[in-house]
Design an enzyme around this catalytic site. Structure first.
Site, PDB file in Angstrom:
ATOM      1  N   GLY A 156      -6.261   7.244 -19.882  1.00 40.51           N
ATOM      2  CA  GLY A 156      -6.939   6.262 -19.027  1.00 40.51           C
ATOM      3  C   GLY A 156      -7.903   6.991 -18.117  1.00 40.51           C
ATOM      4  O   GLY A 156      -8.480   8.012 -18.502  1.00 40.51           O
ATOM      5  N   ARG A 157      -8.053   6.471 -16.897  1.00 36.79           N
ATOM      6  CA  ARG A 157      -8.999   7.064 -15.939  1.00 36.79           C
ATOM      7  C   ARG A 157      -8.641   8.519 -15.640  1.00 36.79           C
ATOM      8  O   ARG A 157      -9.473   9.421 -15.769  1.00 36.79           O
ATOM      9  CB  ARG A 157      -8.999   6.244 -14.633  1.00 36.79           C
ATOM     10  CG  ARG A 157      -9.664   4.885 -14.755  1.00 36.79           C
ATOM     11  CD  ARG A 157      -9.398   4.053 -13.525  1.00 36.79           C
ATOM     12  NE  ARG A 157      -7.995   3.688 -13.444  1.00 36.79           N
ATOM     13  CZ  ARG A 157      -7.523   2.444 -13.596  1.00 36.79           C
ATOM     14  NH1 ARG A 157      -8.349   1.441 -13.769  1.00 36.79           N
ATOM     15  NH2 ARG A 157      -6.244   2.196 -13.527  1.00 36.79           N
ATOM     16  N   ILE A 158      -7.388   8.757 -15.201  1.00 34.58           N
ATOM     17  CA  ILE A 158      -7.022  10.112 -14.772  1.00 34.58           C
ATOM     18  C   ILE A 158      -6.926  11.049 -15.983  1.00 34.58           C
ATOM     19  O   ILE A 158      -7.406  12.184 -15.944  1.00 34.58           O
ATOM     20  CB  ILE A 158      -5.712  10.100 -13.953  1.00 34.58           C
ATOM     21  CG1 ILE A 158      -5.870   9.186 -12.729  1.00 34.58           C
ATOM     22  CG2 ILE A 158      -5.336  11.507 -13.502  1.00 34.58           C
ATOM     23  CD1 ILE A 158      -4.590   8.887 -11.966  1.00 34.58           C
ATOM     24  N   ARG A 238       4.659   9.249 -13.201  1.00 32.51           N
ATOM     25  CA  ARG A 238       5.832   8.731 -12.498  1.00 32.51           C
ATOM     26  C   ARG A 238       7.071   9.403 -13.067  1.00 32.51           C
ATOM     27  O   ARG A 238       7.163   9.618 -14.280  1.00 32.51           O
ATOM     28  CB  ARG A 238       5.970   7.205 -12.675  1.00 32.51           C
ATOM     29  CG  ARG A 238       5.022   6.354 -11.841  1.00 32.51           C
ATOM     30  CD  ARG A 238       5.325   6.415 -10.341  1.00 32.51           C
ATOM     31  NE  ARG A 238       4.459   5.558  -9.556  1.00 32.51           N
ATOM     32  CZ  ARG A 238       3.283   5.924  -9.027  1.00 32.51           C
ATOM     33  NH1 ARG A 238       2.840   7.154  -9.182  1.00 32.51           N
ATOM     34  NH2 ARG A 238       2.566   5.065  -8.311  1.00 32.51           N
ATOM     35  N   GLU A 267      12.620   9.416  -5.391  1.00 28.20           N
ATOM     36  CA  GLU A 267      11.853  10.183  -4.388  1.00 28.20           C
ATOM     37  C   GLU A 267      12.264   9.768  -2.985  1.00 28.20           C
ATOM     38  O   GLU A 267      12.449   8.579  -2.741  1.00 28.20           O
ATOM     39  CB  GLU A 267      10.357   9.942  -4.602  1.00 28.20           C
ATOM     40  CG  GLU A 267       9.877  10.483  -5.941  1.00 28.20           C
ATOM     41  CD  GLU A 267       8.376  10.319  -6.154  1.00 28.20           C
ATOM     42  OE1 GLU A 267       7.685   9.779  -5.270  1.00 28.20           O
ATOM     43  OE2 GLU A 267       7.891  10.732  -7.223  1.00 28.20           O
ATOM     44  N   HIS A 286       4.847  14.604  -4.517  1.00 28.36           N
ATOM     45  CA  HIS A 286       3.995  13.450  -4.854  1.00 28.36           C
ATOM     46  C   HIS A 286       2.683  13.465  -4.045  1.00 28.36           C
ATOM     47  O   HIS A 286       2.429  12.572  -3.243  1.00 28.36           O
ATOM     48  CB  HIS A 286       4.766  12.134  -4.626  1.00 28.36           C
ATOM     49  CG  HIS A 286       4.212  10.986  -5.414  1.00 28.36           C
ATOM     50  ND1 HIS A 286       4.975   9.949  -5.888  1.00 28.36           N
ATOM     51  CD2 HIS A 286       2.932  10.699  -5.801  1.00 28.36           C
ATOM     52  CE1 HIS A 286       4.218   9.087  -6.521  1.00 28.36           C
ATOM     53  NE2 HIS A 286       2.962   9.511  -6.494  1.00 28.36           N
TER      54      HIS A 286
HETATM   55  P1  NAP Z   1      -5.007   3.911 -16.381  1.00 28.17           P
HETATM   56  O1  NAP Z   1      -6.477   4.130 -16.300  1.00 28.17           O
HETATM   57  O2  NAP Z   1      -4.465   2.543 -16.514  1.00 28.17           O
HETATM   58  O3  NAP Z   1      -4.465   4.828 -17.584  1.00 28.17           O
HETATM   59  C1  NAP Z   1      -3.196   4.712 -18.130  1.00 28.17           C
HETATM   60  C2  NAP Z   1      -3.248   5.091 -19.599  1.00 28.17           C
HETATM   61  O4  NAP Z   1      -1.923   5.034 -20.136  1.00 28.17           O
HETATM   62  C3  NAP Z   1      -4.107   4.140 -20.436  1.00 28.17           C
HETATM   63  O5  NAP Z   1      -4.868   4.898 -21.332  1.00 28.17           O
HETATM   64  C4  NAP Z   1      -3.063   3.316 -21.179  1.00 28.17           C
HETATM   65  O6  NAP Z   1      -3.501   2.837 -22.426  1.00 28.17           O
HETATM   66  C5  NAP Z   1      -1.968   4.330 -21.383  1.00 28.17           C
HETATM   67  N1  NAP Z   1      -0.693   3.695 -21.655  1.00 28.17           N
HETATM   68  C6  NAP Z   1      -0.122   2.621 -21.066  1.00 28.17           C
HETATM   69  N2  NAP Z   1       1.065   2.343 -21.611  1.00 28.17           N
HETATM   70  C7  NAP Z   1       1.240   3.256 -22.596  1.00 28.17           C
HETATM   71  C8  NAP Z   1       2.276   3.496 -23.542  1.00 28.17           C
HETATM   72  N3  NAP Z   1       3.366   2.719 -23.580  1.00 28.17           N
HETATM   73  N4  NAP Z   1       2.131   4.521 -24.405  1.00 28.17           N
HETATM   74  C9  NAP Z   1       1.024   5.301 -24.383  1.00 28.17           C
HETATM   75  N5  NAP Z   1       0.006   5.126 -23.518  1.00 28.17           N
HETATM   76  C10 NAP Z   1       0.120   4.125 -22.632  1.00 28.17           C
HETATM   77  O7  NAP Z   1      -4.290   4.535 -15.102  1.00 28.17           O
HETATM   78  P2  NAP Z   1      -4.733   5.802 -14.224  1.00 28.17           P
HETATM   79  O8  NAP Z   1      -5.599   5.367 -13.129  1.00 28.17           O
HETATM   80  O9  NAP Z   1      -5.193   6.881 -15.147  1.00 28.17           O
HETATM   81  O10 NAP Z   1      -3.309   6.181 -13.591  1.00 28.17           O
HETATM   82  C11 NAP Z   1      -2.214   6.519 -14.420  1.00 28.17           C
HETATM   83  C12 NAP Z   1      -0.944   6.628 -13.636  1.00 28.17           C
HETATM   84  O11 NAP Z   1      -0.963   7.807 -12.849  1.00 28.17           O
HETATM   85  C13 NAP Z   1      -0.699   5.524 -12.589  1.00 28.17           C
HETATM   86  O12 NAP Z   1      -0.133   4.371 -13.180  1.00 28.17           O
HETATM   87  C14 NAP Z   1       0.230   6.183 -11.606  1.00 28.17           C
HETATM   88  O13 NAP Z   1       1.573   5.903 -11.941  1.00 28.17           O
HETATM   89  C15 NAP Z   1      -0.055   7.665 -11.776  1.00 28.17           C
HETATM   90  N6  NAP Z   1      -0.682   8.268 -10.569  1.00 28.17           N
HETATM   91  C16 NAP Z   1      -0.018   9.231  -9.898  1.00 28.17           C
HETATM   92  C17 NAP Z   1      -0.605   9.828  -8.798  1.00 28.17           C
HETATM   93  C18 NAP Z   1       0.101  10.891  -8.028  1.00 28.17           C
HETATM   94  O14 NAP Z   1      -0.076  10.973  -6.817  1.00 28.17           O
HETATM   95  N7  NAP Z   1       0.883  11.754  -8.647  1.00 28.17           N
HETATM   96  C19 NAP Z   1      -1.868   9.423  -8.363  1.00 28.17           C
HETATM   97  C20 NAP Z   1      -2.506   8.433  -9.082  1.00 28.17           C
HETATM   98  C21 NAP Z   1      -1.903   7.865 -10.191  1.00 28.17           C
HETATM   99  P3  NAP Z   1      -4.658   1.721 -22.588  1.00 28.17           P
HETATM  100  O15 NAP Z   1      -5.919   2.516 -22.609  1.00 28.17           O
HETATM  101  O16 NAP Z   1      -4.336   1.040 -23.851  1.00 28.17           O
HETATM  102  O17 NAP Z   1      -4.549   0.822 -21.384  1.00 28.17           O
HETATM  103  C1  GLV Z   2       0.052   7.406  -6.664  1.00 29.53           C
HETATM  104  O1  GLV Z   2       1.033   7.824  -7.181  1.00 29.53           O
HETATM  105  C2  GLV Z   2      -0.647   6.258  -7.109  1.00 29.53           C
HETATM  106  O2  GLV Z   2      -0.165   5.583  -8.027  1.00 29.53           O
HETATM  107  O3  GLV Z   2      -1.721   5.972  -6.539  1.00 29.53           O
END
Ligand code: NAP
Ligand code: GLV
Length: 330
Positions: A156-158, A238, A267, A286
């Site tokens: 996805g985005r990240i 997560r 956490e 985190h």
């Molecule tokens: P995003 O753009 O929605 O990307 C998520 C990706 O995961 C998408 O490509 C999605 O597929 C894929 N996905 C969803 N369900 C799946 C599955 N069952 N099997 C395989 N792939 C799957 O989200 P993002 O903005 O990149 O963020 C991702 C996650 O990072 C967040 O939900 C959050 O939990 C975590 N995060 C953590 C921190 C931190 O502080 N550590 C910070 C920010 C985010 P599709 O392309 O088909 O939708």
């Molecule tokens: C952090 O973990 C977030 O989902 O923004």
């Protein structure tokens, strides 16, 4: 009468002021202590908008109580802490803060990958504790990053932002995701793989999916059994996506080489947790999105989301499927 907003943690004054222009605002004034559930339960019944963090579990019981609530604004992109289905049932919008934290979280993900591969925290500790006596051939040797294969789970985005960093380091990148993305593959020179193939072929495996029913325990014993002996698992998504007991076992029995974790199933992780006893596991509290600039952007976006919903304006970050913003500004 002005609509009422409750903020579940002390946030920067300028963001609070932004909300005070249009609303009556109340806030939990602690910065490092989460709001107790009984207080949240009381406050949620008295507001129209809730500004919350990922530390608050906004479950069905809380939502059912919240008779005047119209919007729950999460200051995070992940929203597994909120029961969106129940909120939708009660006509409550749920919003998050995607995009503004993408690059910062990708930076941290790559920093964690490098810190784990090159044993940076362990090496620092070694020096500070007075153990360093001489340069020696195999002292604190880690794994190469350049030329290694990175397997991303979730593009996805990240995930996409991490690919760009990996390419700068000369890595070969493969991914698996819910949806295959041929255009991104071509643009970034990456290859789609089935999860099993990716696990068998990657030197670094990076988890980048949301935490959902489908991704819970996605990486467990069966998956660790497929990984290379030199594999390093990185999780900044997560905690619940990786089975921690299986991870401890995989490291202790040398099925894999190491892990870098920014997130945990529960956490904060207990200081006695077995994961913290393993030298080749690098752990962070985190902090994926924790740059000053990005945390300000997230807080601002969370405030704007709440404002737009309560003033009946279009909001791009409503998570409920097919939600019609029926709020009025009166
Ligand atoms: P995003 O753009 O929605 O990307 C998520 C990706 O995961 C998408 O490509 C999605 O597929 C894929 N996905 C969803 N369900 C799946 C599955 N069952 N099997 C395989 N792939 C799957 O989200 P993002 O903005 O990149 O963020 C991702 C996650 O990072 C967040 O939900 C959050 O939990 C975590 N995060 C953590 C921190 C931190 O502080 N550590 C910070 C920010 C985010 P599709 O392309 O088909 O939708
Ligand atoms: C952090 O973990 C977030 O989902 O923004």
């Amino acid at each position: 009468m002005k609509k009422r907003i409750y903020i579940t943690r002390k946030i920067p004054g300028e963001i609070k002021s932004l909300l005070e222009q249009d609303f009556t605002v109340d806030m939990w004034h602690e910065e490092h202590i989460p709001i107790p559930k009984n207080i949240l339960k009381e406050k949620i019944t008295q507001c129209d908008g809730l500004f919350c963090l990922l530390t608050e579990e906004i479950d069905a019981k809380l939502i059912e109580h919240a008779k005047s609530l119209k919007v729950i604004s999460n200051m995070a992109v992940g929203f597994n802490n909120i029961d969106v289905e129940t909120a939708t049932k009660y006509g409550i919008a749920v919003t998050n803060t995607p995009g503004v934290l993408t690059e910062t979280t990708a930076d941290l993900t790559f920093a964690l990958l490098m810190a784990t591969a090159r044993r940076i925290p362990e090496a620092e500790q070694y020096l500070r504790s007075g153990k360093w006596e001489t340069w020696s051939p195999m002292l604190l040797t880690g794994q190469d990053i350049w030329g290694a294969t990175l397997g991303l789970i979730g593009l996805g985005r990240i995930g996409t932002a991490v690919v760009k960093r990996a390419k700068g380091f000369g890595m070969n990148v493969m991914y698996t995701s819910r949806t295959q993305k041929p255009e991104v593959e071509e643009q970034l020179d990456i290859t789609y793989k089935r999860l099993e193939d990716l696990l068998q072929q990657s030197d670094f495996i990076c988890v980048m999916t949301p935490y959902t029913k489908e991704t819970e325990n996605l990486i467990s014993t069966e998956q660790f059994n497929l990984m290379k002996k030199n594999a390093i698992l990185i999780n900044t998504a997560r905690g619940g996506i990786v089975n921690e007991q299986a991870l401890v076992e995989a490291i202790q029995t040398k099925k894999i080489w190491g892990a870098g974790l920014d997130v945990f199933a529960s956490e904060p992780i207990s200081k006695d947790d077995r994961l913290l006893q393993l030298p080749n596991v690098v752990t962070l509290p985190h902090i994926g999105s924790a740059s000053i600039q990005t945390r300000m952007r997230m807080a601002k976006l969370a405030a704007e989301n709440i404002k737009k919903v309560l003033l009946g304006e279009d909001c791009d970050y409503i998570l409920n499927p097919d939600f019609k913003n029926g709020a009025t500004s009166t």
